[in-house]
Design a protein around this motif. Structure first.
Motif, PDB file in Angstrom:
ATOM      1  N   ASN A 525       0.819  -1.223   0.000  1.00 24.89           N
ATOM      2  CA  ASN A 525       0.000   0.000   0.000  1.00 24.89           C
ATOM      3  C   ASN A 525       0.852   1.272   0.000  1.00 24.89           C
ATOM      4  O   ASN A 525       0.509   2.250   0.657  1.00 24.89           O
ATOM      5  N   TYR A 526       1.976   1.247  -0.724  1.00 25.98           N
ATOM      6  CA  TYR A 526       2.860   2.416  -0.720  1.00 25.98           C
ATOM      7  C   TYR A 526       2.399   3.486  -1.703  1.00 25.98           C
ATOM      8  O   TYR A 526       2.485   4.679  -1.420  1.00 25.98           O
ATOM      9  N   SER A 527       1.916   3.089  -2.879  1.00 23.75           N
ATOM     10  CA  SER A 527       1.442   4.071  -3.854  1.00 23.75           C
ATOM     11  C   SER A 527      -0.056   4.319  -3.646  1.00 23.75           C
ATOM     12  O   SER A 527      -0.750   3.516  -3.032  1.00 23.75           O
ATOM     13  N   LYS A 528      -0.519   5.456  -4.132  1.00 29.50           N
ATOM     14  CA  LYS A 528      -1.937   5.812  -3.997  1.00 29.50           C
ATOM     15  C   LYS A 528      -2.546   6.001  -5.387  1.00 29.50           C
ATOM     16  O   LYS A 528      -1.940   6.624  -6.258  1.00 29.50           O
ATOM     17  N   LYS A 529      -3.764   5.466  -5.550  1.00 32.36           N
ATOM     18  CA  LYS A 529      -4.461   5.637  -6.823  1.00 32.36           C
ATOM     19  C   LYS A 529      -5.768   6.377  -6.580  1.00 32.36           C
ATOM     20  O   LYS A 529      -6.586   5.971  -5.749  1.00 32.36           O
ATOM     21  N   LEU A 530      -5.928   7.490  -7.287  1.00 31.63           N
ATOM     22  CA  LEU A 530      -7.160   8.270  -7.224  1.00 31.63           C
ATOM     23  C   LEU A 530      -7.650   8.497  -8.647  1.00 31.63           C
ATOM     24  O   LEU A 530      -6.965   9.150  -9.442  1.00 31.63           O
ATOM     25  N   GLY A 531      -8.772   7.940  -8.957  1.00 36.84           N
ATOM     26  CA  GLY A 531      -9.292   8.079 -10.317  1.00 36.84           C
ATOM     27  C   GLY A 531      -8.347   7.460 -11.313  1.00 36.84           C
ATOM     28  O   GLY A 531      -7.951   6.294 -11.190  1.00 36.84           O
ATOM     29  N   ASP A 532      -7.958   8.246 -12.300  1.00 35.65           N
ATOM     30  CA  ASP A 532      -7.037   7.732 -13.316  1.00 35.65           C
ATOM     31  C   ASP A 532      -5.595   8.163 -13.061  1.00 35.65           C
ATOM     32  O   ASP A 532      -4.775   8.177 -13.969  1.00 35.65           O
ATOM     33  N   GLU A 533      -5.275   8.515 -11.782  1.00 35.77           N
ATOM     34  CA  GLU A 533      -3.912   8.952 -11.434  1.00 35.77           C
ATOM     35  C   GLU A 533      -3.316   8.056 -10.337  1.00 35.77           C
ATOM     36  O   GLU A 533      -4.031   7.582  -9.443  1.00 35.77           O
TER      37      GLU A 533
END
Length: 647
Positions: A525-533
């Motif tokens: 869970n190091y990276s974050k995804k919001l929508g298409d980013e």
């Protein structure tokens, strides 16, 4: 009116009760305690009196030197009980004569004395160290808040070269500090001052018919703050090193110390007759075997040096002048252990057998801040090594440690003066400080993003002093489970969810080559995804933050060695995504610190590079401020993220 009168009487009664309680509480403690606990509310104790008297008498046999000490402490809080157990050390050079110790409890408005009646003597002995130092252990009875303790003892100094420094400060306040030296006429003394402010210390010199009396007094000395990683207290506390330069007996002047040559002449007299017996034949055979395929003297010295590190265990074993005289190399070879002088002795002999000349060398570790000119007494050094010269370069061989690469000194003698022996002559040389890039941690990491987690592999190469530290730590990690836990701590990236899944080691315990660890890891869970980013911080290692000092710090800070870090992280851009935002590069530099962070896109990768070069061993308060300013600039970039956007 009656109601008012009753209320007045009630208030008066409350005041009376309050005053009674306060008076009762104060009655538990002396007026002396109440005074100093108010003046020093944060301190556990105050030394009310500290007095040292040194008498130096010239007799037919030489100098007779005696020291008397008086220490009286007042304890200001409940931590008093932690000071109950005490120890006095003595040895063949410092003979303990008399001792009196008492605690004083305040009872019924007076101090009641309780004498210490039990003193237990024991040798200071453990599995790795032995010298002739003995300890006298005792316990102050019933020590508590408001108590006092008093200690009086005397010592006889057996060698006039061993006058020790006296100090005018401590890590607790001192009300009264007085040092007196009473020397017979004809005894010549010098006093070397360090961290001294003459306007605070009252000095007097009184000439009498047969004696000269020197006195130093300092009152109301505030405590010095103890802080982590501060250079040795000798660099901070005010002190004076007394030196007996000469004395007269029967109209004959006898030289003691004062010049470096005096110290060296005494040192040389202790070693000139070492290793005069023929070398053990087994040792001769061993040297021939070790150097059989070595074509140059340098290769022979290196091979012998490594053999000594690996096979002669360092155990300090000292008794009286044995603390200054190396043992015979044959004895060291037979036992396979020795102290620093013994290691130097066997190195000297093995080089000699190989037809190579080494030089016995005295040196002080970095805990001793003096040069040989400043303090030409045994106080100036505490270590012996062997020097070897080749092609204009001096190699400092210290076999008391392990994994020390040929060509670099041990970290604790960097920058120090070395007293190098050339028979009856000597030279003073300065040991170099190892460059930051010699102490390198170089990390190349490849990562990709899978369901918010980072999956990666790294190759980390470690050289110089960091490698020595890691090797010493690894000796205790003797199972796969312990090793994996160790590497999880050592290589942690991103956050505390970092987990090593597998690893492979290369050049483990190798003296010359860098230590390399290849390992696979995951950071959940190091990276974050919001929508298409997708958002990811590529600053997986934020080592520079550890070198930012507290702005409230009051002292210089010291490190074991200079350091260099280089981190390269290659992020695989997920299929169907492109880089939407890339942080700007940043670079900072001054004479102490150089650091840079860059980002570039090459094909389907974002390549992140971060370098740190720390060019300091000690930073003053002002230098810490300069370094902190640069670190803050890098730290702002540590918060930057790369933004990936779906195409």
């Amino acid at each position: 009116m009656e109601k008012f009168t009753r209320l007045k009487i009630y208030k008066s009664s409350l005041i009376a009760v309050f005053l009674f309680v306060v008076t009762g509480l104060n009655a538990q403690y002396s007026t002396e305690f109440l005074k100093y606990s108010k003046l020093h509310p944060e301190d556990a104790r105050i030394r009310l009196q500290q007095e040292t008297v040194i008498t130096i008498e010239a007799t037919k046999e030489g100098l007779e030197i005696n020291q008397e000490f008086l220490e009286e402490d007042l304890y200001l809080n409940q931590a008093a009980t932690y000071n109950s157990k005490n120890t006095l050390n003595f040895s063949a050079f410092f003979e303990l004569n008399q001792i009196e110790a008492s605690s004083f409890s305040f009872e019924n408005n007076e101090y009641v004395e309780k004498e210490v009646v039990k003193f237990t003597e024991k040798d200071e002995l453990n599995t790795s160290f032995y010298d002739d130092t003995k300890s006298l252990n005792y316990v102050y009875p019933n020590l508590r808040k408001g108590s006092k303790s008093k200690l009086k003892y005397s010592q006889k100094i057996k060698n006039p070269r061993f006058l020790m420094p006296f100090y005018f400060g401590e890590y607790y306040p001192i009300k009264k500090n007085k040092i007196t030296i009473i020397a017979d006429k004809g005894v010549n003394l010098e006093f070397r001052k360090f961290n001294i402010s003459d306007d605070k210390i009252k000095f007097t010199k009184e000439e009498k018919r047969k004696q000269t009396i020197y006195t130093w007094e300092l009152n109301d000395q505030e405590k010095y703050e103890h802080e982590a990683y501060t250079p040795n207290y000798k660099t901070i506390l005010p002190h004076i090193v007394p030196i007996i330069t000469s004395y007269k007996i029967k109209k004959e002047t006898k030289k003691v110390l004062g010049e470096v040559s005096d110290l060296y002449d005494w040192y040389y007299s202790l070693v000139e007759n070492v290793n005069i017996e023929p070398a053990n034949q087994e040792l001769v055979t061993l040297v021939a075997k070790i150097t059989a395929d070595k074509k140059t003297d340098l290769e022979k010295v290196k091979a012998i040096y490594y053999w000594t590190q690996k096979n002669i265990k360092y155990i300090a074993f000292e008794y009286a002048l044995g603390g200054f005289i190396p043992r015979e190399s044959n004895e060291v070879f037979r036992k396979k252990y020795g102290d620093c002088k013994d290691n130097s002795s066997i190195l000297y002999r093995m080089l000699e057998i190989a037809g190579v000349k080494g030089n016995l060398t005295w040196i002080g570790t970095r805990s001793i801040p003096y040069t040989y000119e400043e303090v030409p007494t045994p106080v100036v050094d505490n270590h012996m090594i062997l020097s070897y010269e080749n092609n204009g370069r001096t190699y400092y061989l210290d076999a008391t440690g392990r994994y020390i690469k040929f060509g670099i000194p041990t970290s604790f003698i960097q920058g120090k003066e070395a007293l190098v022996s050339y028979g009856k002559d000597f030279k003073i040389k300065k040991v170099p400080v190892v460059a930051a890039k010699e102490n390198a941690i170089i990390d190349i990491t490849n990562i990709k993003i899978e369901n918010g987690s980072v999956i990666g592999s790294s190759k980390t190469s470690i050289s110089g002093y960091p490698k020595i530290d890691v090797f010493n730590d690894l000796e205790n990690e003797n199972t796969q489970t312990k090793l994996k836990q160790f590497y999880n701590r050592m290589f942690e990236k991103g956050n505390n969810k970092f987990l090593v899944s597998s690893f492979k080691e290369a050049n483990k315990y190798h003296y010359d080559n860098g230590f390399i660890v290849d390992y696979d890891f995951e950071i959940k869970n190091y990276s974050k995804k919001l929508g298409d980013e997708i958002y990811i911080n590529l600053n997986l290692n934020k080592d520079l933050t550890y070198y930012k000092t507290d702005k409230k710090r009051e002292n210089a800070i010291e490190y074991d060695y200079k350091r260099y870090f280089k981190y390269t992280t290659n992020l695989e851009i997920p299929t169907g995504y492109k880089v939407d935002y890339l942080p700007e590069a940043v670079k900072v530099s001054n004479e102490f610190l150089t650091s840079e962070i860059t980002y570039v896109v090459e094909g389907n990768k974002v390549i992140y590079n971060h370098t740190i070069e720390l060019n300091f061993l000690v930073l003053s308060l002002e230098q810490q401020k300069e370094v902190n300013k640069l670190i803050k600039k890098i730290e702002r970039n540590y918060k930057e993220i790369v933004v990936l956007k779906k195409e």
